[in-house]
Design a protein around this motif. Structure first.
Motif, PDB file in Angstrom:
ATOM      1  N   ALA A  16       0.896  -1.128   0.108  1.00 33.64           N
ATOM      2  CA  ALA A  16       0.077   0.361  -0.166  1.00 33.64           C
ATOM      3  C   ALA A  16       0.752   1.271   0.011  1.00 33.64           C
ATOM      4  CB  ALA A  16      -0.812   0.142   1.376  1.00 33.64           C
ATOM      5  N   ALA A  17       2.145   1.221   0.219  1.00 39.97           N
ATOM      6  CA  ALA A  17       2.971   2.306   0.553  1.00 39.97           C
ATOM      7  C   ALA A  17       3.889   2.532  -0.991  1.00 39.97           C
ATOM      8  CB  ALA A  17       3.861   2.048   1.599  1.00 39.97           C
ATOM      9  N   HIS A 293      -2.029   6.643   5.567  1.00 38.63           N
ATOM     10  CA  HIS A 293      -1.947   5.234   6.078  1.00 38.63           C
ATOM     11  C   HIS A 293      -2.404   5.382   7.505  1.00 38.63           C
ATOM     12  CE1 HIS A 293      -0.020   3.860   2.321  1.00 38.63           C
ATOM     13  NE2 HIS A 293       1.003   5.003   2.635  1.00 38.63           N
ATOM     14  N   CYS A 294      -3.142   4.323   7.855  1.00 36.36           N
ATOM     15  CA  CYS A 294      -3.786   4.250   9.164  1.00 36.36           C
ATOM     16  C   CYS A 294      -3.352   2.936   9.913  1.00 36.36           C
ATOM     17  CB  CYS A 294      -5.378   4.233   9.139  1.00 36.36           C
ATOM     18  SG  CYS A 294      -5.878   5.757   8.785  1.00 36.36           S
ATOM     19  N   LEU A 295      -2.545   3.111  10.972  1.00 30.58           N
ATOM     20  CA  LEU A 295      -2.020   1.776  11.611  1.00 30.58           C
ATOM     21  C   LEU A 295      -2.462   1.879  13.073  1.00 30.58           C
ATOM     22  CD1 LEU A 295      -0.208  -0.861  11.572  1.00 30.58           C
ATOM     23  CD2 LEU A 295       1.582   0.736  12.105  1.00 30.58           C
ATOM     24  N   GLY A 296      -3.271   0.880  13.663  1.00 30.26           N
ATOM     25  CA  GLY A 296      -3.711   0.851  14.761  1.00 30.26           C
ATOM     26  C   GLY A 296      -2.945  -0.342  15.588  1.00 30.26           C
ATOM     27  N   PHE A 311       5.923  -3.860  12.065  1.00 26.88           N
ATOM     28  CA  PHE A 311       5.074  -3.425  11.021  1.00 26.88           C
ATOM     29  C   PHE A 311       5.495  -1.962  10.591  1.00 26.88           C
ATOM     30  CE2 PHE A 311       2.449  -6.703  13.064  1.00 26.88           C
ATOM     31  CZ  PHE A 311       2.511  -7.485  11.644  1.00 26.88           C
ATOM     32  N   LEU A 312       5.464  -0.907  11.855  1.00 24.88           N
ATOM     33  CA  LEU A 312       5.946   0.480  11.331  1.00 24.88           C
ATOM     34  C   LEU A 312       6.967   0.673  11.022  1.00 24.88           C
ATOM     35  CD1 LEU A 312       4.724   3.445  11.612  1.00 24.88           C
ATOM     36  CD2 LEU A 312       5.273   3.332  14.120  1.00 24.88           C
ATOM     37  N   VAL A 313       8.109   0.077  11.315  1.00 26.16           N
ATOM     38  CA  VAL A 313       9.519   0.384  10.888  1.00 26.16           C
ATOM     39  C   VAL A 313       9.755  -0.021   9.198  1.00 26.16           C
ATOM     40  CG1 VAL A 313      11.888  -0.233  10.892  1.00 26.16           C
ATOM     41  CG2 VAL A 313      10.755   0.428  13.083  1.00 26.16           C
ATOM     42  N   PRO A 314       9.230  -1.149   8.926  1.00 22.65           N
ATOM     43  CA  PRO A 314       9.213  -1.376   7.439  1.00 22.65           C
ATOM     44  C   PRO A 314       8.317  -0.447   6.639  1.00 22.65           C
ATOM     45  CG  PRO A 314       8.864  -3.263   8.745  1.00 22.65           C
ATOM     46  CD  PRO A 314       8.742  -2.374   9.589  1.00 22.65           C
ATOM     47  N   LEU A 315       7.398   0.338   7.036  1.00 26.08           N
ATOM     48  CA  LEU A 315       6.245   0.996   6.701  1.00 26.08           C
ATOM     49  C   LEU A 315       6.993   2.241   6.344  1.00 26.08           C
ATOM     50  CD1 LEU A 315       3.726   2.205   5.175  1.00 26.08           C
ATOM     51  CD2 LEU A 315       2.979   2.586   7.553  1.00 26.08           C
ATOM     52  N   ILE A 316       7.625   2.440   7.320  1.00 29.84           N
ATOM     53  CA  ILE A 316       8.540   4.059   7.070  1.00 29.84           C
ATOM     54  C   ILE A 316       9.865   3.883   6.198  1.00 29.84           C
ATOM     55  CG2 ILE A 316      10.197   5.415   8.293  1.00 29.84           C
ATOM     56  CD1 ILE A 316       8.631   5.100  10.646  1.00 29.84           C
ATOM     57  N   ALA A 317      10.469   2.657   6.108  1.00 35.56           N
ATOM     58  CA  ALA A 317      11.272   2.268   5.093  1.00 35.56           C
ATOM     59  C   ALA A 317      10.862   2.447   3.889  1.00 35.56           C
ATOM     60  CB  ALA A 317      12.049   0.859   5.637  1.00 35.56           C
ATOM     61  N   ARG A 318       9.608   1.834   3.484  1.00 34.60           N
ATOM     62  CA  ARG A 318       9.096   1.741   2.214  1.00 34.60           C
ATOM     63  C   ARG A 318       8.754   3.108   1.850  1.00 34.60           C
ATOM     64  NH1 ARG A 318       6.926  -2.270  -0.537  1.00 34.60           N
ATOM     65  NH2 ARG A 318       8.874  -3.271  -0.032  1.00 34.60           N
TER      66      ARG A 318
END
Length: 403
Positions: A16-17, A293-296, A311-318
């Motif tokens: 999604a990113a 993006h919404c992460l709960g 989950f959050l660290v890989p999302l930021i990396a992407r």
């Protein structure tokens, strides 16, 4: 609804990113940023044949036989080159870093000569290029120095400056808004009433975001009401990622998902087969035409921080266009593990790197209420779903906590 495997949940998030836009920053602001494009050298380094020592620049053929006496005709210093040309029988005093004069092709160090006014006697011969750093020895104009997606270190910045760059193209930092939720929460440092706890998660997660290369924005604490949550969600305008903390389960007071959906969010999944961290969701909403993006994350501090690493660290990396830093390393167990259940278990542990392969020592007590155990840990042992009991020495995958 079946619990989603961790790998599938992460796949949803990463697909999604997309990488954010590019901006130019000065070298003083480039540390830790991510290169948006490869960086090439704008000059040769060194940009001229340069002396590597203090001494005398000569024509090597003039000092092929020693002792020999040459005439001193000038001096060359760093930034102050000799304007003439070294002819047969001549020498120029030269200092480290100075451009080699025209006509000269070697340097004899000052300890190997005797100077008497303008008469210089050489006691040691020299070959061509002795004590000379040739033009382009380090790198040449146009060559690639730093690759796209690299997280810039002090050494990278030094190299970029030496290659002629005053600014560097980097990916904009993702803005990550962090919203704590819960009637029981108060800001750290304020007095606690009975039944209250300090809101620690947002501060730990802000540190995770910034260590990963993002920009954290704390939105404060929303209470367990749709009105309070809606007001808080409205304050997340401009963030690339909204992270809610707590209220993600299905209890009467778990209103985060309904509040998000009311604000226009569409959730891809909720509840994952992970321990700790089952109540986790992900989706997106549109704010002013921009995707957010919404992460709960769970409200439990240990589960929240562990889930942020997964989950959050890989999302930021992407979002930064980097390689996703989730790769687990191979290790062996330093102690036995019991049978695992239907959720992938991320066990807090210490990693001994003095052995090969490294040895991971899981903590005896994995209670998710123990924040001190998380602080002492430096890795997570990843135990697969329904794994049998594992004796010490078993090969396992380990995820480092620090990034």
């Amino acid at each position: 609804m079946a619990l989603l495997p961790v790998a599938e949940a992460l796949k949803h998030i990463l697909e999604a990113a997309n990488t954010l836009e590019t901006e130019d920053v000065g070298l003083r602001d480039a540390l830790g940023r991510t290169l948006a494009r490869a960086v090439e050298a704008r000059v040769d380094n060194p940009p001229f044949d340069a002396s590597a020592m203090d001494g005398y620049s000569v024509r090597a053929e003039d000092v092929a036989q020693v002792p020999v006496t040459l005439k001193l005709v000038g001096e060359a210093g760093a930034g102050q080159p000799f304007s003439g040309k070294v002819a047969k029988g001549e020498t120029v005093r030269i200092f480290t870093g100075a451009a080699l004069p025209d006509g000269a092709d070697a340097v004899v160090i000052q300890e190997k000569v005797t100077a008497d006014g303008t008469t210089i006697t050489f006691r040691e011969r020299a070959d061509r290029d002795d004590n000379v750093r040739p033009k382009g020895q380090d790198f040449t104009k146009g060559c690639s120095l730093l690759e796209k997606g690299r997280r810039l270190t002090a050494r990278d910045i030094l190299l970029a400056a030496a290659a002629g760059h005053g600014t560097l193209p980097v990916v904009r930092k993702p803005i990550v808004a962090l919203l704590s939720t819960g009637d029981e929460l108060v800001e750290p440092g304020t007095p606690l009433a009975r039944g209250q706890i300090w809101a620690s998660n947002s501060f730990g997660l802000a540190a995770v975001v910034e260590a990963a290369g993002g920009e954290a924005r704390l939105l404060g604490i929303a209470r367990d009401s749709l009105e309070s949550l809606s007001q808080a969600l409205d304050s997340a305008d401009g963030a690339d990622v909204l992270v809610t903390i707590g209220g993600a389960s299905v209890g009467d007071h778990d209103l985060v998902r309904p509040a998000l959906e009311k604000s226009g969010a569409k959730l891809d999944f909720y509840k994952i087969a992970m321990r700790p961290g089952k109540p986790l969701f992900f989706g997106a909403r549109s704010i002013g035409g921009t995707r957010q993006h919404c992460l709960g994350l769970p409200g439990n501090p240990v589960a929240s921080l562990i889930c942020s690493r997964v989950f959050l660290v890989p999302l930021i990396a992407r979002l930064l266009g980097r390689d996703v830093p989730l790769e687990a390393i191979d290790a062996v167990l330093g102690d036995q593990l019991p049978v695992n259940g239907p959720r992938e278990h991320y066990m807090r542990a210490r990693l001994d790197l003095s052995t090969s392969p490294p040895r991971a020592m899981p903590f005896k007590n994995q209670d998710s209420g123990l924040i001190t155990a998380l602080q002492r840990a430096d890795c997570l042992v990843v135990v697969p779903v329904d794994a049998p009991a594992q004796p010490a020495g078993t090969a396992v995958k380990v995820l480092k906590l620090d990034i």
